[in-house]
Design an enzyme around this catalytic site. Structure first.
Site, mmCIF file in Angstrom:
data_model
loop_
_atom_site.group_PDB
_atom_site.id
_atom_site.type_symbol
_atom_site.label_atom_id
_atom_site.label_comp_id
_atom_site.label_asym_id
_atom_site.label_seq_id
_atom_site.Cartn_x
_atom_site.Cartn_y
_atom_site.Cartn_z
ATOM 1 N N ARG A 184 -7.784 -0.366 -6.660
ATOM 2 C CA ARG A 184 -8.050 0.752 -5.736
ATOM 3 C C ARG A 184 -8.164 2.031 -6.575
ATOM 4 O O ARG A 184 -7.366 2.250 -7.482
ATOM 5 C CB ARG A 184 -6.934 0.895 -4.689
ATOM 6 C CG ARG A 184 -6.787 -0.299 -3.760
ATOM 7 C CD ARG A 184 -5.755 -0.040 -2.672
ATOM 8 N NE ARG A 184 -6.262 0.901 -1.656
ATOM 9 C CZ ARG A 184 -5.508 1.443 -0.716
ATOM 10 N NH1 ARG A 184 -4.203 1.190 -0.678
ATOM 11 N NH2 ARG A 184 -6.022 2.274 0.184
ATOM 12 N N ARG A 236 0.858 -1.177 0.000
ATOM 13 C CA ARG A 236 0.000 0.000 0.000
ATOM 14 C C ARG A 236 0.899 1.233 0.000
ATOM 15 O O ARG A 236 2.100 1.148 0.104
ATOM 16 C CB ARG A 236 -0.970 0.021 1.189
ATOM 17 C CG ARG A 236 -0.522 -0.564 2.532
ATOM 18 C CD ARG A 236 0.456 0.205 3.340
ATOM 19 N NE ARG A 236 0.220 1.627 3.369
ATOM 20 C CZ ARG A 236 1.198 2.503 3.598
ATOM 21 N NH1 ARG A 236 2.439 2.093 3.781
ATOM 22 N NH2 ARG A 236 0.957 3.786 3.627
ATOM 23 N N GLY A 237 0.230 2.380 -0.241
ATOM 24 C CA GLY A 237 0.992 3.617 -0.402
ATOM 25 C C GLY A 237 1.056 3.944 -1.880
ATOM 26 O O GLY A 237 1.455 3.091 -2.687
ATOM 27 N N ASP A 277 -2.177 10.876 -2.149
ATOM 28 C CA ASP A 277 -2.567 9.825 -3.097
ATOM 29 C C ASP A 277 -2.992 10.402 -4.430
ATOM 30 O O ASP A 277 -2.929 9.711 -5.454
ATOM 31 C CB ASP A 277 -3.690 8.978 -2.484
ATOM 32 C CG ASP A 277 -3.167 8.171 -1.310
ATOM 33 O OD1 ASP A 277 -3.045 8.722 -0.199
ATOM 34 O OD2 ASP A 277 -2.826 6.985 -1.527
ATOM 35 N N ASN A 337 -5.642 12.351 0.603
ATOM 36 C CA ASN A 337 -4.720 11.572 1.421
ATOM 37 C C ASN A 337 -5.526 10.793 2.443
ATOM 38 O O ASN A 337 -6.756 10.915 2.517
ATOM 39 C CB ASN A 337 -3.690 12.495 2.100
ATOM 40 C CG ASN A 337 -2.501 11.716 2.636
ATOM 41 O OD1 ASN A 337 -1.854 10.955 1.913
ATOM 42 N ND2 ASN A 337 -2.229 11.884 3.918
ATOM 43 N N LYS A 338 -4.823 9.983 3.240
ATOM 44 C CA LYS A 338 -5.493 9.123 4.202
ATOM 45 C C LYS A 338 -6.524 9.882 5.038
ATOM 46 O O LYS A 338 -6.272 11.011 5.468
ATOM 47 C CB LYS A 338 -4.426 8.510 5.124
ATOM 48 C CG LYS A 338 -4.924 7.539 6.143
ATOM 49 C CD LYS A 338 -5.786 6.422 5.579
ATOM 50 C CE LYS A 338 -5.145 5.743 4.416
ATOM 51 N NZ LYS A 338 -6.035 4.829 3.665
HETATM 52 C C1 LIG Z 1 3.672 7.883 -0.074
HETATM 53 S S1 LIG Z 1 1.993 7.934 -0.364
HETATM 54 C C2 LIG Z 1 1.355 7.164 1.036
HETATM 55 C C3 LIG Z 1 -0.112 7.437 1.173
HETATM 56 O O1 LIG Z 1 -0.864 6.240 0.895
HETATM 57 C C4 LIG Z 1 -1.566 5.899 2.067
HETATM 58 O O2 LIG Z 1 -2.794 5.285 1.818
HETATM 59 P P1 LIG Z 1 -2.918 3.671 1.953
HETATM 60 O O3 LIG Z 1 -2.156 3.254 3.172
HETATM 61 O O4 LIG Z 1 -4.411 3.458 2.047
HETATM 62 O O5 LIG Z 1 -2.334 3.123 0.660
HETATM 63 C C5 LIG Z 1 -1.772 7.222 2.762
HETATM 64 O O6 LIG Z 1 -2.776 7.996 2.145
HETATM 65 C C6 LIG Z 1 -0.409 7.815 2.585
HETATM 66 O O7 LIG Z 1 -0.300 9.192 2.791
#
Ligand SMILES: CSC[C@H]1O[C@H](OP(=O)(O)O)[C@H](O)[C@@H]1O
Length: 355
Positions: A87, A44-45, A235, A245-246
């Site tokens: 996603r 993820r990320g 994101d 973002n999250k």
């Molecule tokens: C370096 S971008 C990371 C970004 O992605 C995360 O979301 P997820 O854990 O659901 O993939 C989160 O928004 C982070 O800031």
């Protein structure tokens, strides 16, 4: 640590759902396994998802049998659709898959075996470029970090969320490496606890001082003047500078504004989606309600309670002090400054490859 490793024709991924208690790699032998790993957040990320999807395209290509180019292109379009449906929010996924599809078009005159090899090279390039971009983000972002600073982070925008080094945590690492006296305050980040499980783990591995707080403590630590700046990942960034973002990021930005604390976003420029006029157009992923009802698979609420589980929110551009990218630091007015940075890659003579 490396979240993504291509080895002997397979893709190895740290299973981030098992961290920090278990450091385990999963081995993806086909593109379906990569799609499942992205959907279930084993990887993820935003940048990491993009790199993983690029290697997923390679696995799809390697599975194709025969040399008929039309059938190969049709097959690869199907692979791309499977990966794109995992996603919806992180634009890096679509940017990476589309870059691989463009490479196939560029090589339309070549034979299938050569195209397969060149696709692997392109996936490696995406991975390597992300690593380089994160170090650049760190270097540039270090400029906004005072010699002594309390830094609040949210979720995980570190090495685990990228090809390495991290974006928001890339800035933290660069400041630490520059000898600055920094202390990170990491939001746990409900419901999946990327801050508590991943950011804390990463920073402790690098001996960077970190204190874990619950998301609800952020305002209080700001009021206690423990925080000098907030820095988060992204994101998807719209043309006007609105940032997805999250979930929880928007609330942090409002609190930072209230307390006069600078609020920074760090992301590679591949996260900027100039095709979207504003954050209103960014698709927000809603995830399984069980993620809120359970922690590590243990239900903590009355069964079948109604749940709302958006995985991201959108922070309006007026709450953002600056957007730190590998091409430079964008400050308001973002519509103009992001458009200038987009041009930077065309004008750049540092030998970097065109995207
Ligand atoms: C370096 S971008 C990371 C970004 O992605 C995360 O979301 P997820 O854990 O659901 O993939 C989160 O928004 C982070 O800031």
């Amino acid at each position: 640590m490396r979240s993504i490793i291509w080895e002997k024709g397979k893709l190895k991924l740290i299973d981030q759902t098992r961290l920090p208690l278990h450091v385990e790699y999963i081995e993806c032998c086909d593109f379906h396994a990569v799609a499942e790993a992205i959907k279930n957040m084993k990887v993820r990320g935003a940048p990491a998802i993009g790199a993983a999807a690029a290697y997923g395209m390679v696995l799809g290509a390697l599975a194709f049998e025969g040399n008929e180019k039309g059938a190969f292109r049709a097959h690869m379009n199907r692979v791309a659709e499977v990966l794109k449906q995992t996603r919806p929010t992180a634009v890096n996924l679509f940017w990476a898959v589309n870059r691989m599809l463009r490479k196939i078009e560029e090589l339309s005159g070549r034979e299938v075996p050569e195209i397969k090899q060149r696709l692997l090279e392109e996936a490696h390039a995406i991975y390597q470029e992300d690593l380089e971009m994160n170090r650049r983000i760190g270097q540039l972002g270090n400029q906004v970090v005072p010699p002594k600073a309390g830094i609040l982070t949210h979720c995980n925008a570190g090495a685990l969320a990228t090809a390495g080094y991290g974006t928001a945590l890339g800035v933290v690492r660069a400041a630490h490496e520059a000898g600055k006296e920094i202390h990170v305050w990491a939001d746990e980040t409900r419901p999946l606890l990327q801050g508590a499980r991943l950011t804390v783990w990463e920073l402790m591995q690098d001996n960077i001082p970190v204190t874990l707080i619950t998301d609800s403590m952020a305002g209080y630590v700001m009021r206690q003047k423990k925080i000098d700046l907030v820095i988060v990942g992204a994101d998807r960034i719209a043309a006007n500078g609105d940032v997805a973002n999250k979930i929880g990021t928007y609330g942090l930005a409002v609190l930072a504004k209230e307390h006069g604390i600078p609020f920074y976003v760090a992301a590679p420029f591949s996260t900027v989606d100039l095709a979207l006029d504003s954050g209103n157009e960014i698709p927000i992923e809603e995830r399984d309600c069980e993620e809120v009802r359970c922690i590590y698979g243990q239900r903590v609420v009355p069964e079948e309670v109604e749940v709302y589980n958006p995985a991201f929110d959108v922070t309006p551009h007026h709450l953002i002090t600056a957007i730190i990218t590998d091409r430079g630091i964008a400050r308001p007015p973002y519509r103009e400054t992001l458009a200038q940075l987009a041009q930077y890659d065309q004008d750049d003579n540092s030998g970097r490859k065109e995207k």
